[in-house]
Design an enzyme around this catalytic site. Structure first.
Site, PDB file in Angstrom:
ATOM      1  N   ASP A   1       0.982  -1.383  -0.118  1.00 56.40           N
ATOM      2  CA  ASP A   1      -0.092   0.049  -0.022  1.00 56.40           C
ATOM      3  C   ASP A   1       0.907   1.105  -0.059  1.00 56.40           C
ATOM      4  O   ASP A   1       1.630   1.625   1.000  1.00 56.40           O
ATOM      5  CB  ASP A   1      -1.089  -0.060   1.188  1.00 56.40           C
ATOM      6  CG  ASP A   1      -1.946   1.178   1.202  1.00 56.40           C
ATOM      7  OD1 ASP A   1      -2.817   0.859   0.535  1.00 56.40           O
ATOM      8  OD2 ASP A   1      -1.594   1.998   1.701  1.00 56.40           O
TER       9      ASP A   1
ATOM     10  N   TYR B   1       3.225  10.042   0.802  1.00 58.29           N
ATOM     11  CA  TYR B   1       4.077   9.092   1.753  1.00 58.29           C
ATOM     12  C   TYR B   1       5.631   9.730   1.713  1.00 58.29           C
ATOM     13  O   TYR B   1       6.490   9.630   2.626  1.00 58.29           O
ATOM     14  CB  TYR B   1       4.067   7.687   1.922  1.00 58.29           C
ATOM     15  CG  TYR B   1       2.819   7.384   2.404  1.00 58.29           C
ATOM     16  CD1 TYR B   1       1.700   8.214   2.926  1.00 58.29           C
ATOM     17  CD2 TYR B   1       2.246   6.035   1.880  1.00 58.29           C
ATOM     18  CE1 TYR B   1       0.223   7.760   3.231  1.00 58.29           C
ATOM     19  CE2 TYR B   1       0.773   5.691   2.430  1.00 58.29           C
ATOM     20  CZ  TYR B   1      -0.026   6.409   2.966  1.00 58.29           C
ATOM     21  OH  TYR B   1      -1.398   6.014   3.330  1.00 58.29           O
TER      22      TYR B   1
ATOM     23  N   LYS C   1      -2.251   6.131  -4.328  1.00 63.83           N
ATOM     24  CA  LYS C   1      -3.263   6.967  -3.876  1.00 63.83           C
ATOM     25  C   LYS C   1      -3.117   8.448  -4.525  1.00 63.83           C
ATOM     26  O   LYS C   1      -1.937   9.020  -4.647  1.00 63.83           O
ATOM     27  CB  LYS C   1      -3.494   7.372  -2.575  1.00 63.83           C
ATOM     28  CG  LYS C   1      -3.497   5.899  -1.654  1.00 63.83           C
ATOM     29  CD  LYS C   1      -3.938   6.006  -0.304  1.00 63.83           C
ATOM     30  CE  LYS C   1      -3.727   4.861   0.591  1.00 63.83           C
ATOM     31  NZ  LYS C   1      -2.336   4.608   0.749  1.00 63.83           N
TER      32      LYS C   1
ATOM     33  N   HIS D   1      -7.294   9.659  -2.092  1.00 67.12           N
ATOM     34  CA  HIS D   1      -6.829   9.578  -0.703  1.00 67.12           C
ATOM     35  C   HIS D   1      -7.873  10.283   0.334  1.00 67.12           C
ATOM     36  O   HIS D   1      -8.075   9.831   1.404  1.00 67.12           O
ATOM     37  CB  HIS D   1      -5.442  10.383  -0.656  1.00 67.12           C
ATOM     38  CG  HIS D   1      -4.593   9.716   0.312  1.00 67.12           C
ATOM     39  ND1 HIS D   1      -3.233   9.543   0.315  1.00 67.12           N
ATOM     40  CD2 HIS D   1      -4.867   9.250   1.637  1.00 67.12           C
ATOM     41  CE1 HIS D   1      -2.451   9.263   1.262  1.00 67.12           C
ATOM     42  NE2 HIS D   1      -3.680   9.149   2.204  1.00 67.12           N
TER      43      HIS D   1
HETATM   44  N1  NAP Z   1      -5.939   6.234   3.190  1.00 70.65           N
HETATM   45  C1  NAP Z   1      -5.417   6.801   4.351  1.00 70.65           C
HETATM   46  O1  NAP Z   1      -5.715   7.713   4.328  1.00 70.65           O
HETATM   47  C2  NAP Z   1      -4.427   6.201   5.296  1.00 70.65           C
HETATM   48  C3  NAP Z   1      -4.320   6.608   6.483  1.00 70.65           C
HETATM   49  C4  NAP Z   1      -3.358   6.086   7.400  1.00 70.65           C
HETATM   50  C5  NAP Z   1      -2.540   5.018   7.046  1.00 70.65           C
HETATM   51  N2  NAP Z   1      -2.880   4.169   5.621  1.00 70.65           N
HETATM   52  C6  NAP Z   1      -2.148   3.147   5.224  1.00 70.65           C
HETATM   53  O2  NAP Z   1      -2.310   1.917   6.183  1.00 70.65           O
HETATM   54  C7  NAP Z   1      -1.128   1.728   6.662  1.00 70.65           C
HETATM   55  C8  NAP Z   1      -0.905   1.224   8.129  1.00 70.65           C
HETATM   56  O3  NAP Z   1      -1.472   2.090   8.909  1.00 70.65           O
HETATM   57  P1  NAP Z   1      -0.482   2.970   9.961  1.00 70.65           P
HETATM   58  O4  NAP Z   1       0.903   2.998   9.400  1.00 70.65           O
HETATM   59  O5  NAP Z   1      -1.234   4.179  10.122  1.00 70.65           O
HETATM   60  O6  NAP Z   1      -0.435   2.267  11.186  1.00 70.65           O
HETATM   61  P2  NAP Z   1      -0.465   0.687  11.706  1.00 70.65           P
HETATM   62  O7  NAP Z   1       0.023  -0.175  10.621  1.00 70.65           O
HETATM   63  O8  NAP Z   1      -1.642   0.124  12.358  1.00 70.65           O
HETATM   64  O9  NAP Z   1       0.699   0.563  12.816  1.00 70.65           O
HETATM   65  C9  NAP Z   1       2.034   1.185  12.424  1.00 70.65           C
HETATM   66  C10 NAP Z   1       2.962   1.095  14.000  1.00 70.65           C
HETATM   67  O10 NAP Z   1       2.872   0.024  14.522  1.00 70.65           O
HETATM   68  C11 NAP Z   1       4.098  -0.661  14.981  1.00 70.65           C
HETATM   69  N3  NAP Z   1       3.930  -1.926  14.660  1.00 70.65           N
HETATM   70  C12 NAP Z   1       4.014  -2.619  13.588  1.00 70.65           C
HETATM   71  N4  NAP Z   1       3.721  -4.223  13.706  1.00 70.65           N
HETATM   72  C13 NAP Z   1       4.174  -4.259  15.042  1.00 70.65           C
HETATM   73  C14 NAP Z   1       4.033  -5.429  15.900  1.00 70.65           C
HETATM   74  N5  NAP Z   1       4.107  -6.631  15.367  1.00 70.65           N
HETATM   75  N6  NAP Z   1       4.581  -5.011  17.252  1.00 70.65           N
HETATM   76  C15 NAP Z   1       4.405  -3.934  17.728  1.00 70.65           C
HETATM   77  N7  NAP Z   1       4.447  -2.642  17.119  1.00 70.65           N
HETATM   78  C16 NAP Z   1       4.355  -2.899  15.661  1.00 70.65           C
HETATM   79  C17 NAP Z   1       4.963   0.205  13.717  1.00 70.65           C
HETATM   80  O11 NAP Z   1       6.267   0.227  14.324  1.00 70.65           O
HETATM   81  P3  NAP Z   1       7.571  -0.389  13.657  1.00 70.65           P
HETATM   82  O12 NAP Z   1       7.623   0.337  12.278  1.00 70.65           O
HETATM   83  O13 NAP Z   1       8.762   0.199  14.687  1.00 70.65           O
HETATM   84  O14 NAP Z   1       7.411  -1.607  13.666  1.00 70.65           O
HETATM   85  C18 NAP Z   1       4.316   1.420  13.336  1.00 70.65           C
HETATM   86  O15 NAP Z   1       4.610   2.597  14.664  1.00 70.65           O
HETATM   87  C19 NAP Z   1      -0.230   2.814   6.366  1.00 70.65           C
HETATM   88  O16 NAP Z   1       1.383   2.415   6.352  1.00 70.65           O
HETATM   89  C20 NAP Z   1      -0.706   3.449   4.918  1.00 70.65           C
HETATM   90  O17 NAP Z   1      -0.154   2.346   3.976  1.00 70.65           O
HETATM   91  C21 NAP Z   1      -3.813   4.860   4.724  1.00 70.65           C
END
Ligand code: NAP
Length: 338
Positions: A65, A70, A99, A132
């Site tokens: 994704d 980003y 996006k 987005h």
């Molecule tokens: N469309 C939109 O508006 C939108 C908005 C937000 C996000 N997104 C997409 O969704 C993806 C995921 O969401 P997100 O990045 O907001 O949050 P997330 O994936 O829910 O959480 C990421 C955080 O969790 C930590 N983490 C990951 N795996 C872990 C594990 N097994 N144990 C402990 N900590 C862990 C990561 O740290 P480390 O890196 O240190 O492991 C990072 O700080 C984004 O990267 C993006 O691609 C889209």
């Protein structure tokens, strides 16, 4: 009464969803992988970004994704190619999403936005191209505009170019989605294939997911680990002190207890819960251990009681990603914790 209705709905889901099925997308019946790799904030260093994406593909992630916003597309693109090579896969073996950013909403800028993204990622096509946000702001605009209908029409044209396989949306409200459904019923434009939105145990939005299923729109869960994203830090810290029910999601007692009982990690429990609802989950990590661990959620089996216990964490829903105030717009009208 409302609480009771919501409760019945949640129990209803729990009874029929302890298997992780691939998600079948309207209208072609193509499968979106249930677990994908997120890349927001994946910019510790260009090498880390590239290596993390490559490692994810090598280990078995079939969905990446990305987004123009980003700021890491070139490094992500290098990671995609490196990962495919290492895993002995072809481009068509994986699913890549990107996006359209808010500054390219003007209909005559939409294709240019896509072209730049393809160039940066060094790809010929995307499996999914998402709007987005439902609001745009060109360089000459003072304020954000709700210009999603015109931008959607322009995105529809992209389907004819072969450069995108499907188009979809992120962060729309019910009224905004209804507007696109209205245009689709008139035959003006297709329905979004996918709606990507914030979904995790603190923001389950079960009824909102059902509404999409009724229209055959697949749902992708972003921030599936809830408040683990450090960008949400301020809000999360405030919650820890004011609402003891919402500690960091992976430190929540309910999640930790289920993890221990099921022989999974807390992250795997949360991701398996997300996949059990028929949503694709796209966790991000810069660490190899977490990247591997998260993909292991596929093997984490949860029982009906586990699912109901996790559902209950969302009884007082919390949304972590809402830029409405900063952008001077009303996003998520009619949805939980808007
Ligand atoms: N469309 C939109 O508006 C939108 C908005 C937000 C996000 N997104 C997409 O969704 C993806 C995921 O969401 P997100 O990045 O907001 O949050 P997330 O994936 O829910 O959480 C990421 C955080 O969790 C930590 N983490 C990951 N795996 C872990 C594990 N097994 N144990 C402990 N900590 C862990 C990561 O740290 P480390 O890196 O240190 O492991 C990072 O700080 C984004 O990267 C993006 O691609 C889209």
């Amino acid at each position: 009464m409302l609480v009771q209705i919501a409760f019945i709905a949640l129990v209803g889901v729990a009874q029929c969803r302890n298997k992780q099925q691939p998600i079948v997308l309207h209208p072609e019946g193509i499968e979106q992988p249930p677990i994908g790799f997120g890349t927001w904030n994946l910019k510790e260093s260009p090498d880390n970004t590239t290596n993390a994406v490559a490692f994810a593909i090598e280990k078995g992630y079939k969905q990446i994704d990305c987004a123009a916003a980003y700021g890491n597309k070139e490094a992500v693109g290098r990671g995609i190619h490196k990962g495919l090579k290492k895993a002995g896969l072809r481009r068509e073996d994986i699913w890549v999403t990107s996006k359209l950013w808010n500054d390219h909403h003007a209909p005559d800028r939409v294709e240019a936005g896509l072209n730049q993204t393809l160039k940066d990622l060094n790809l010929d096509y995307l499996d999914l191209y998402l709007m987005h946000w439902p609001v745009g702001k060109g360089s000459d605009d003072k304020n954000y505009r709700y210009d999603y209908v015109e931008s959607w029409r322009a995105m529809t044209e992209l389907l004819k170019t072969g450069k995108v396989r499907r188009i979809g949306i992120c962060n729309f409200s019910p009224a905004q989605l209804k507007e696109l459904v209205k245009h689709s019923l008139k035959g003006d434009s297709p329905l979004p294939a996918v709606h990507q939105m914030e979904l995790h145990p603190y923001l389950p939005q079960a009824k909102w997911i059902y509404a999409h299923k009724a229209h055959g729109i697949a749902v992708t869960a972003y921030s599936p680990l809830g408040n683990m994203n450090p960008t949400y830090g301020d809000r999360s810290r405030r919650l820890v002190t004011t609402q003891s029910k919402a500690p960091l999601l992976l430190e929540n007692k309910v999640i930790k207890t289920i993890a221990k009982e099921r022989g999974c990690t807390p992250a795997q429990v949360v991701l398996a819960w997300g996949a059990s609802r028929g949503t694709s989950v796209i966790p991000k990590s810069k660490h190899e251990t977490h990247i591997e661990e998260n993909l292991g959620a596929i093997g984490c089996q949860l029982g009906t009681e586990d699912l109901a216990g996790i559902d209950a964490l969302g009884e007082e829903p919390v949304r972590f990603n809402n830029p409405s105030d900063g952008w001077g717009v009303h996003l998520f009208d009619g949805l939980d914790d808007a």
